[in-house]
Design an enzyme around this catalytic site. Sequence first.
Site, mmCIF file in Angstrom:
data_model
loop_
_atom_site.group_PDB
_atom_site.id
_atom_site.type_symbol
_atom_site.label_atom_id
_atom_site.label_comp_id
_atom_site.label_asym_id
_atom_site.label_seq_id
_atom_site.Cartn_x
_atom_site.Cartn_y
_atom_site.Cartn_z
ATOM 1 N N HIS A 108 -17.473 5.717 53.440
ATOM 2 C CA HIS A 108 -16.211 6.102 52.772
ATOM 3 C C HIS A 108 -15.050 6.253 53.752
ATOM 4 O O HIS A 108 -13.890 6.305 53.324
ATOM 5 C CB HIS A 108 -16.373 7.425 52.020
ATOM 6 C CG HIS A 108 -17.284 7.349 50.840
ATOM 7 N ND1 HIS A 108 -17.163 6.397 49.855
ATOM 8 C CD2 HIS A 108 -18.350 8.124 50.482
ATOM 9 C CE1 HIS A 108 -18.103 6.579 48.937
ATOM 10 N NE2 HIS A 108 -18.835 7.615 49.306
ATOM 11 N N ASP A 138 -25.557 2.126 48.027
ATOM 12 C CA ASP A 138 -25.250 3.528 47.736
ATOM 13 C C ASP A 138 -24.644 3.628 46.333
ATOM 14 O O ASP A 138 -23.947 2.710 45.889
ATOM 15 C CB ASP A 138 -24.249 4.038 48.781
ATOM 16 C CG ASP A 138 -24.053 5.545 48.736
ATOM 17 O OD1 ASP A 138 -24.589 6.242 49.612
ATOM 18 O OD2 ASP A 138 -23.338 6.027 47.831
ATOM 19 N N HIS A 170 -22.246 5.330 45.335
ATOM 20 C CA HIS A 170 -20.788 5.457 45.403
ATOM 21 C C HIS A 170 -20.180 4.207 46.036
ATOM 22 O O HIS A 170 -20.812 3.556 46.867
ATOM 23 C CB HIS A 170 -20.402 6.703 46.218
ATOM 24 C CG HIS A 170 -21.042 7.955 45.713
ATOM 25 N ND1 HIS A 170 -22.184 8.487 46.286
ATOM 26 C CD2 HIS A 170 -20.720 8.766 44.687
ATOM 27 C CE1 HIS A 170 -22.526 9.586 45.625
ATOM 28 N NE2 HIS A 170 -21.660 9.770 44.650
ATOM 29 N N ASP A 188 -28.833 7.532 46.823
ATOM 30 C CA ASP A 188 -28.336 8.388 45.748
ATOM 31 C C ASP A 188 -28.253 7.672 44.405
ATOM 32 O O ASP A 188 -27.752 8.233 43.436
ATOM 33 C CB ASP A 188 -26.984 9.012 46.115
ATOM 34 C CG ASP A 188 -26.070 8.085 46.865
ATOM 35 O OD1 ASP A 188 -26.337 6.865 46.897
ATOM 36 O OD2 ASP A 188 -25.073 8.565 47.437
#
Length: 366
Positions: A139, A176, A178, A264
């Site tokens: 990120h 991931d 996200h 995740d």
Amino acid sequence: MTTGWNFHELYLWHETGAAAQFFQPSLTIEPGEHAENAATKRRFRNLMEVSGLTDKLAKIASVAVSEDDLALFHDRDYISRIKTLSDGRGGDASYLTPFGHGSYEIACLAAGGTAAVMDAVLSGDVGNGYALVRPPGHHAERAQGMGFCLFGNVPVAILKNRAKHGFGRVATVDWDVHHGNGTQSAFYADPSVLTISIHQDGLYPHDSGFHKERGEGKGEGYNINVPLPAGCGHGAYMSVFERIVLPALYRYQPDLIVVPSGFDASAADPLGRMMLHSASYREMTRMLMQAADDLCGGRLMMSHEGGYSAAYVPYCGLAVMEQLSGIRTHIDDPFLPVFEGYAGQPLQPHQADAIARAEELLGGVE
């Protein structure tokens, strides 16, 4: 060929403070444990040790990247700010990205661990490899940290190793839950890096990860986002790999495949709403290994990102490591029969529709 493995105890010493998952405590928020804490990584490492697999891997030492290495991607003022705060009592790299004293050095070590595994793969010292690093990185953007990430471990590693090895094309496949906005931003105008992100639609960051984000300039067409509806399981992810990821890789013909590896999207994760299990991660790894064998001499490496179920991340991670190394251990995933039996694991019609929309992006990859 041996599989490389990078881990350093200091990764676990990165301090994110007391929180209610990710909100800092206040008079209305009771203190608790931050979601991005050391437990998932420690337990992953511990299960690797108990399985006996760690002893059969090639240990790759962590060597911290320099400020100049970080500046290959990050703004120097941002680097300086993080270092200054880290030299004191710590601070916040941005909204919801706290860190403590010494986290600058630990983050440099984490980026260095990723770079070292990549270097070992490119040098032929190992066939593939995994960097179990912390803090995560996918990120982090050029001038700000985000989503628990201080520095872009994968972008820094790619740029550092490109300067050393002079390789051509790299493909990143971020699984991931996200969106990998930081990796996307690093190479948005660069056709020599194909970035693919498979993520839960609108989860985090809320304002990125859409189909329309395809790259810009010479990089247009070389950024593929696959936003999936919440509730996707094994069938949906297998369809994404078969219809989008693998065709994109075979069109692109990379010299190296890199996976920002978050766990995740598992059925047990508190910060995502997907339903993957260890067999899903094992199969995605198998497919990427086959693509790497066909396209780039097997050169495949992974750098650890998210995953917030301390109970389940270790089993997903072990499945990946068993597949990478070709060594099955005596450890069984006790959760697997439960998660495989969840209703909705097969591909659903609305999920297929979402995948078909993303499939249209393949036309931009050459």
